[in-house]
Write an enzyme that holds these catalytic residues in place. Structure first.
Site, PDB file in Angstrom:
ATOM      1  CG  HIS A  77      -0.367   0.022   2.542  1.00 47.40           C
ATOM      2  ND1 HIS A  77       0.486  -0.962   2.986  1.00 47.40           N
ATOM      3  CD2 HIS A  77      -0.488   0.901   3.573  1.00 47.40           C
ATOM      4  CE1 HIS A  77       0.849  -0.683   4.234  1.00 47.40           C
ATOM      5  NE2 HIS A  77       0.281   0.444   4.613  1.00 47.40           N
ATOM      6  CG  HIS A  79      -0.067   4.117   4.996  1.00 48.74           C
ATOM      7  ND1 HIS A  79      -0.739   3.396   5.957  1.00 48.74           N
ATOM      8  CD2 HIS A  79      -0.929   5.079   4.583  1.00 48.74           C
ATOM      9  CE1 HIS A  79      -1.964   3.901   6.117  1.00 48.74           C
ATOM     10  NE2 HIS A  79      -2.097   4.918   5.292  1.00 48.74           N
ATOM     11  CG  ASP A  81       4.811   2.604   7.410  1.00 46.11           C
ATOM     12  OD1 ASP A  81       3.945   3.065   6.637  1.00 46.11           O
ATOM     13  OD2 ASP A  81       4.574   1.696   8.225  1.00 46.11           O
ATOM     14  CG  HIS A  82       4.398  -0.236   4.185  1.00 46.65           C
ATOM     15  ND1 HIS A  82       4.522  -1.556   4.555  1.00 46.65           N
ATOM     16  CD2 HIS A  82       3.786   0.384   5.226  1.00 46.65           C
ATOM     17  CE1 HIS A  82       4.002  -1.722   5.753  1.00 46.65           C
ATOM     18  NE2 HIS A  82       3.541  -0.558   6.182  1.00 46.65           N
TER      19      HIS A  82
END
Ligand SMILES: [Zn+2]
Length: 264
Positions: A77, A79, A81-82
């Site tokens: 996804h 976000h 942090d990814h």
């Protein structure tokens, strides 16, 4: 459940390089997954993680150390942090990045991704966010779940993009995969590997039902709005995760409005 998690090789094909971004929402940090068919030279990377050059270097060192190269990167996804490092990682590897919401390269449910002989199947699991994907790795009976199911604790339904009805549907979908034995292990976006996928998904479903019941109860007792519900229902949860709890509560209130709107 493993308390300490630092990544490493966890199945025949999956290796985790843990990103250095621990926190209340990211647990030990973001799990960057490197998938390689044993003996092969093509690697597929899931979630390069936050923009951190040293982390990306560690991922590449691992791949190169095996005599392999990255041929494809996919995102669970959007976000940060990814996905924050996706562009930089593409520059470093020359490999394409695929996700939901990227125009002609869009990933959709049922798509099969390949890296050499390695096969990965896209399982659409919206709810945490609208663009959340999981990836089935049939050869290892594993499902890479991003933030849809975590290695420890429970996840947030990130209202308004995330939706509870969609999330409950996604849990059902994963339960069907684990119930049929197709998936026995969960490789999450944060926290340790889940060796009993079926038990974890059952726990998630019970947890969501219980929270929803608590929210219903709080409303019946006169709670007014998100903040009030959070104070009553999430009193047992560390304050550091209350911002996330607010999103989940907003998602639950919306869900209850929709359910009552349908006269159920
Ligand atoms: Zn995350």
């Amino acid at each position: 459940m493993a308390e300490h998690w630092s990544g490493g090789q966890v199945t025949a094909r999956a290796h985790c390089v843990l990103a250095p971004n621990p926190g209340p929402m990211t647990l030990d940090g973001t799990n960057t997954w490197v998938l390689v068919e044993p003996g092969a030279t093509e690697a597929l990377v899931i979630d390069p993680g936050p923009l951190d050059e040293a982390h990306l270097r560690r991922v590449l060192d691992h791949v190169e150390g095996r005599g392999a190269r990255v041929v494809q990167t996919v995102l669970t996804h959007g976000h940060l942090d990814h996905a924050e490092s996706a562009q930089r990682f593409a520059e470093l590897t020359g490999a394409p990045t695929r996700a939901v919401g990227r125009g002609h390269d869009d990933l959709g449910d049922g798509d099969v991704l390949r890296a050499g002989d390695l096969e990965l199947r896209v399982v659409a699991t919206p709810g945490h966010t609208s663009d959340s994907l999981s990836f089935a790795l049939p050869a290892d009976h594993a499902l890479l779940t991003g933030d849809t199911v975590l290695g420890r604790g429970t996840t947030v339904v990130a209202h308004p993009d995330g939706e509870l009805a969609a999330y409950l549907g996604s849990l059902e979908r994963i339960a069907a995969l684990t119930g049929g034995g197709e998936v026995t292990t969960i490789l999450p976006g944060h926290g340790p590997v889940v060796p009993d996928a079926s038990a974890m998904v059952a726990f998630y479903r019970v947890h969501r039902r219980e929270r929803l019941e608590q929210v219903r109860q709080a409303l019946a007792e006169g709670a007014q709005g998100v903040e009030d519900v959070v104070e009553r229902v999430y009193a047992d949860v560390p304050r550091a995760v209350w911002p996330a709890a607010r999103l989940s509560v907003a998602a639950q209130l919306e869900y209850l409005r929709e359910v009552s709107g349908r006269g159920a």
